[in-house]
Design a protein around this motif. Structure first.
Motif, short mmCIF file in Angstrom:
data_model
loop_
_atom_site.label_atom_id
_atom_site.label_comp_id
_atom_site.label_asym_id
_atom_site.label_seq_id
_atom_site.Cartn_x
_atom_site.Cartn_y
_atom_site.Cartn_z
N GLY A 186 100.41 -41.89 -54.60
CA GLY A 186 101.64 -41.67 -53.83
C GLY A 186 101.90 -42.84 -52.89
O GLY A 186 103.04 -43.31 -52.75
N ASN A 187 100.83 -43.33 -52.25
CA ASN A 187 100.97 -44.46 -51.31
C ASN A 187 101.44 -45.72 -52.04
O ASN A 187 102.28 -46.46 -51.53
CB ASN A 187 99.61 -44.75 -50.68
CG ASN A 187 99.56 -44.26 -49.25
OD1 ASN A 187 100.52 -44.46 -48.51
ND2 ASN A 187 98.48 -43.62 -48.86
N LEU A 188 100.86 -45.96 -53.24
CA LEU A 188 101.23 -47.16 -53.99
C LEU A 188 102.69 -47.06 -54.45
O LEU A 188 103.45 -48.04 -54.38
CB LEU A 188 100.31 -47.36 -55.20
CG LEU A 188 98.83 -47.62 -54.86
CD1 LEU A 188 98.02 -47.83 -56.13
CD2 LEU A 188 98.69 -48.84 -53.94
N ASP A 226 104.99 -45.31 -52.99
CA ASP A 226 105.78 -45.40 -51.76
C ASP A 226 106.03 -46.87 -51.40
O ASP A 226 107.15 -47.27 -51.08
CB ASP A 226 104.94 -44.74 -50.65
CG ASP A 226 105.82 -44.17 -49.57
OD1 ASP A 226 106.98 -43.86 -49.88
OD2 ASP A 226 105.34 -44.07 -48.43
N ASN A 227 104.96 -47.68 -51.50
CA ASN A 227 105.09 -49.11 -51.18
C ASN A 227 106.04 -49.80 -52.15
O ASN A 227 106.86 -50.62 -51.74
CB ASN A 227 103.73 -49.79 -51.26
CG ASN A 227 102.89 -49.49 -50.04
OD1 ASN A 227 103.37 -48.94 -49.07
ND2 ASN A 227 101.61 -49.84 -50.10
N ALA A 228 105.90 -49.45 -53.46
CA ALA A 228 106.79 -50.06 -54.46
C ALA A 228 108.23 -49.68 -54.15
O ALA A 228 109.13 -50.53 -54.22
CB ALA A 228 106.38 -49.60 -55.85
N LEU A 268 99.09 -48.39 -42.51
CA LEU A 268 97.86 -47.64 -42.82
C LEU A 268 97.74 -47.29 -44.30
O LEU A 268 96.66 -46.97 -44.78
CB LEU A 268 97.83 -46.35 -42.01
CG LEU A 268 97.06 -46.39 -40.71
CD1 LEU A 268 96.96 -45.01 -40.12
CD2 LEU A 268 95.66 -46.94 -40.93
N GLY A 269 98.89 -47.34 -45.01
CA GLY A 269 98.91 -46.87 -46.40
C GLY A 269 97.80 -47.48 -47.25
O GLY A 269 96.98 -46.76 -47.82
N LEU A 270 97.73 -48.81 -47.30
CA LEU A 270 96.74 -49.46 -48.18
C LEU A 270 95.32 -49.38 -47.61
O LEU A 270 94.36 -49.39 -48.38
CB LEU A 270 97.15 -50.91 -48.44
CG LEU A 270 98.38 -51.05 -49.36
CD1 LEU A 270 98.77 -52.51 -49.53
CD2 LEU A 270 98.12 -50.43 -50.72
#
Ligand SMILES: Nc1ncnc2c1ncn2[C@@H]1O[C@H](COP(=O)(O)OP(=O)(O)OP(=O)(O)O)[C@@H](O)[C@H]1O
Ligand SMILES: [Mg+2]
Length: 397
Positions: free
Chosen positions: A286-288, A290-292, A347-349
């Motif tokens: 989900g984080n990856l 989200d970043n994309a 903080l995501g990554l």
């Protein structure tokens, strides 16, 4: 007559002279021999005392080695060619208990650890002590030497340090988080206060409710990130089938990307089982995503590809067609609080990395400006699976 006597006398004189010369020569040789014997005796005595000195030195060294071995805090066990204990020091007796001498190493390992030796570099003894195990072959003879070191306190200290580091990072973050949450919270409050109005049109009411929901979801994901980061490696693990996990990931990413009308593709040519925390791994994907989505809010193509790498580990590739990253950004993206977005916490990554490390996996990234970004995640599988060939294409929109 006189002539004859004279001749005999000369002969006798010659004979005497010859005898005297021979005697002198013999005497000289005898003296020389005596001197040589003397020299040899001296050399022998010197060699004998040198050998005695060397023997004494060796004995002294052996004694010193024995004393050092006895004083060594690490447990040392010497195994013969048949893996039976030939020698051990007092620390080994204290750590592994008696009997040791003559016993097979496999039997002693099973007795002390509770499981058969697997060559693991660190084991936990039945008494709870954490022990590092190093084994090396003896070079001069068949057999090996095993050194066991009690690292219980060191590991406990490392855990405390890591926890303190995370807590201090949490402290640093708390102020920033309060600021981050205050804005969506104020927006949500504003919309909620409007919801109570009797003159509000039904479609406005729905729109406001959606906005409140979106803000609350944003806050929820930030709080979840913070908790995952604070938890570090302490996740509850379960056994997951790769296929079932990917099915859930697809459903969750489709829901996440639907509002963006993004194109999402899942390609799966892997199978097997993982020991993992499902929610944490879904959070990673989900984080990856989200970043994309943040990098390319419109026209995003996101691919999740699952395959097996050369070591039969699960390899997940998350690939986007976003703007990519310059090397200065790439170097810092896993640092906690590094962000290039005004709304980001950075903080995501850091969470992605912490979660994958807690699964004994690795995260990598390939990105170039204008060429999109690919994150790779490697995770160990429980057993080597047979590869299957199946490709699924789904659109998120
Ligand atoms: N797919 C991507 N494409 C381009 N840049 C990216 C991508 N993924 C990460 N980045 C860069 O890495 C930075 C750090 O990402 P990270 O997820 O840690 O924090 P964030 O997204 O900025 O904030 P947060 O995730 O906490 O809301 C981002 O700000 C962005 O600059
Ligand atoms: Mg992010």
């Amino acid at each position: 007559m006189n002539l004859a006597t004279d001749g005999r006398t000369r002969q006798l004189q010659d004979a005497f002279q010859a005898f005297n010369r021979l005697s002198e020569q013999l005497e000289g040789s005898y003296r020389e021999l005596e001197q040589r014997v003397q020299r040899l005796n001296e050399e022998l005595a010197a060699a004998r005392s040198e050998r005695l000195r060397q023997l004494a030195e060796k004995e002294r060294l052996a004694e010193r080695l024995q004393k050092l071995l006895s004083a060594l805090p690490a447990a040392v066990v010497v195994l013969d060619g048949k893996d039976c204990i030939q020698e051990c020091n007092p620390a080994a007796l204290a750590l592994l208990g008696e009997p040791l001498l003559g016993r097979p190493w496999s039997e002693v390992h099973l007795r002390a650890v509770g499981v058969a030796s697997s060559g693991a570099p660190e084991v936990v003894l039945k008494n709870g002590r954490v022990v590092s195990v190093t084994r090396r072959p003896l070079e001069s003879e068949p057999g090996s030497i095993v050194v066991l070191q009690d690292v219980t306190e060191v590991r406990a200290m490392q855990d405390t340090i890591h926890r303190n580091q995370r807590l201090s990072a949490m402290g640093e973050m708390a102020a920033g988080m309060a600021h981050q949450i205050r804005t969506p919270l104020a927006t949500a409050l504003l919309y909620v206060s409007q919801l109570g109005r009797s003159d509000l049109r039904a479609d406005d009411r729905r729109r406001f409710a959606d906005k409140v929901l979106a803000r609350l979801r944003h806050m929820e994901s930030q709080v979840n990130d913070m908790l995952s980061f604070a938890k570090g490696g302490r996740f509850g693990m379960e056994v997951l089938s790769v296929k079932e996990f990917l099915d859930e990931a697809r459903a969750s990413l489709e829901t996440q990307l639907r509002p963006l009308q993004a194109n999402f593709v899942l390609e799966n040519i892997a199978d097997g089982r993982l020991t993992a925390n499902k929610e944490a791994l879904l959070g990673v994907l989900g984080n990856l995503a989200d970043n994309a989505a943040n990098a390319r809010p419109q026209g995003l193509h996101l691919t999740l590809r699952a395959e097996l790498d050369a070591d039969a580990h699960l390899l997940l590739r998350v690939c986007d067609n976003g703007p990519g990253m310059a090397s200065e950004t790439l170097e810092r993206i896993f640092d906690p609080f590094f962000t290039t977005r005004s709304e980001g916490t950075g903080l995501g990554l850091a969470v992605v990395q912490a979660v994958i490390q807690a699964h004994n996996g690795q995260v990598g990234v390939h990105s170039r400006p204008g060429k999109g970004t690919e994150f790779t995640i490697t995770l160990p599988l429980r057993e080597a699976p047979a590869a299957c060939h199946e490709t699924e294409y789904r659109r998120a929109s």
